[in-house]
Design an enzyme around this catalytic site. Structure first.
Site, PDB file in Angstrom:
ATOM      1  NE  ARG A 279      -3.710  -2.425   0.312  1.00 35.68           N
ATOM      2  CZ  ARG A 279      -3.413  -3.651  -0.120  1.00 35.68           C
ATOM      3  NH1 ARG A 279      -2.288  -3.865  -0.774  1.00 35.68           N
ATOM      4  NH2 ARG A 279      -4.252  -4.651   0.081  1.00 35.68           N
TER       5      ARG A 279
ATOM      6  CB  SER B   2      -9.467  -1.564   3.878  1.00 36.30           C
ATOM      7  OG  SER B   2     -10.055  -2.734   3.365  1.00 36.30           O
TER       8      SER B   2
ATOM      9  CD  GLU C 257      -5.572   0.096   2.836  1.00 37.97           C
ATOM     10  OE1 GLU C 257      -6.019   0.540   1.754  1.00 37.97           O
ATOM     11  OE2 GLU C 257      -5.704  -1.086   3.179  1.00 37.97           O
TER      12      GLU C 257
END
Length: 335
Positions: free
Chosen positions: A158, A233, A329
């Site tokens: 990520r 998420s 995130e």
């Protein structure tokens, strides 16, 4: 003032002074040719962004460029160029309809194509970097476009240079993917994909089979942002030493875990949040979703500050209970 809520998947009200629609790459050059140094933010699908409050500082550049083109045809694979403003999931569906494989596991991920390399989006054992050939960027300072190869993007879990060293320096205008058109290298070992395929008696799944299953799984767990505001998420799945896993296994024998680099293991953040008691828990206008604790939702009327406060309470709870620090995130905008 312009209300940005319709451009944000969290759906929280955010007012800004100016929105500039970028429909062609040339629009970027025109903007920066006359740029006066005022802070700006490039916004795609708004699915991974959380504004804490209204912004009078930022000018919002809404990236709406479109286009999908087969650049190079090969025997086994083709190179496909996609404009940054294309919807990611719609592009996944386009690839499947046209016989391509490689991104079926990334079905139903919200947001635009241009945002995908920034996060190095991933799901069910596949990451964008696995199929990405190159990224087209616009250099803000030099006011010209060029291409970065996969190896130049510093991809991690990520993560990419677009989040770190080159944040604000480059604007992604498109990507080029190398997708298979035969002998597809399908990945079915992650999550519930194998179970779903087995229940359908599918032994040799096609990319469409996998995409259909992923859509079914994600739809059963993740709320539609158009119905219930969310950013998908909220936290990354933490990567921890094996000793941390062993400590958890003393309390929970069957801790979900997956191999990671350097002998470490990856733990599902949603599982940790659920075990900390947050699944389905609502505080005012914000809560953790009843089917997937990793998704923080806006039940209506929540401010960005309320959503962030809730996330920080979840983060502290997991840290206090398990000694594991969850990393968001979602990109926080606090200007």
């Amino acid at each position: 003032m312009t209300n940005l809520s319709s451009y944000l998947s969290f759906g929280n009200r955010v007012d800004c002074q100016k929105v500039i629609h970028i429909t062609e790459v040339e629009n970027l050059k025109s903007y920066f040719d006359s740029w006066n140094g005022k802070p700006y933010l490039v916004l795609g699908g708004g699915s991974n962004v959380l504004f804490i409050h209204d912004t009078t500082e930022l000018e919002i550049l809404l990236l709406e460029t479109k286009g999908i083109e087969v650049l190079v045809e090969g025997e086994q694979t083709d190179l496909i160029e996609v404009a940054a403003g294309e919807n990611w999931h719609n592009f996944v569906l386009w690839s499947i309809e046209n016989g391509y494989g490689g991104i079926e596991n990334l079905s139903l991920i919200p947001g635009t194509v241009g945002a995908a390399p920034i996060q190095n989006i991933g799901a069910y054992g596949v990451e964008l970097k696995d199929v990405l050939h190159s990224v087209n960027v616009f250099d803000v300072e030099k006011k010209h476009s060029f291409t970065l190869h996969n190896s130049e993007c510093g991809f991690g879990y990520r993560d990419s240079i677009f989040k770190r060293s080159h944040k604000g320096k480059f604007i992604i205008t498109g990507i080029c993917l190398e997708l298979t058109k035969q002998n597809h290298r399908t990945k079915t070992h992650y999550g519930a994909i194998a179970q779903e395929l087995e229940s359908l008696d599918i032994v040799q799944p096609s990319p469409k089979n996998i995409s259909d299953v992923v859509i079914k799984i994600r739809s059963s767990k993740l709320p539609d942002p158009k119905v219930l505001g969310n950013g998908g998420s909220f936290f990354k799945n933490p990567v921890v030493p094996k000793t941390t896993l062993e400590e958890l296994q003393q309390e929970f024998e069957t801790v979900p875990n997956y191999p990671a680099e350097d002998g470490k293991v990856k733990l599902p953040a949603g599982w940790l949040i659920e075990k900390a008691g947050w699944k389905g828990k609502r505080v005012g206008n914000v809560g953790c979703h009843k089917d997937q604790a990793l998704v923080i939702v806006n039940y209506g009327g929540a401010t960005g500050a309320e959503i962030w406060d809730h996330a920080m309470n979840v983060q502290k709870s997991v840290l206090d209970k398990y000694g594991i620090n969850l990393t968001p995130e979602v990109n926080l905008i606090n200007q």
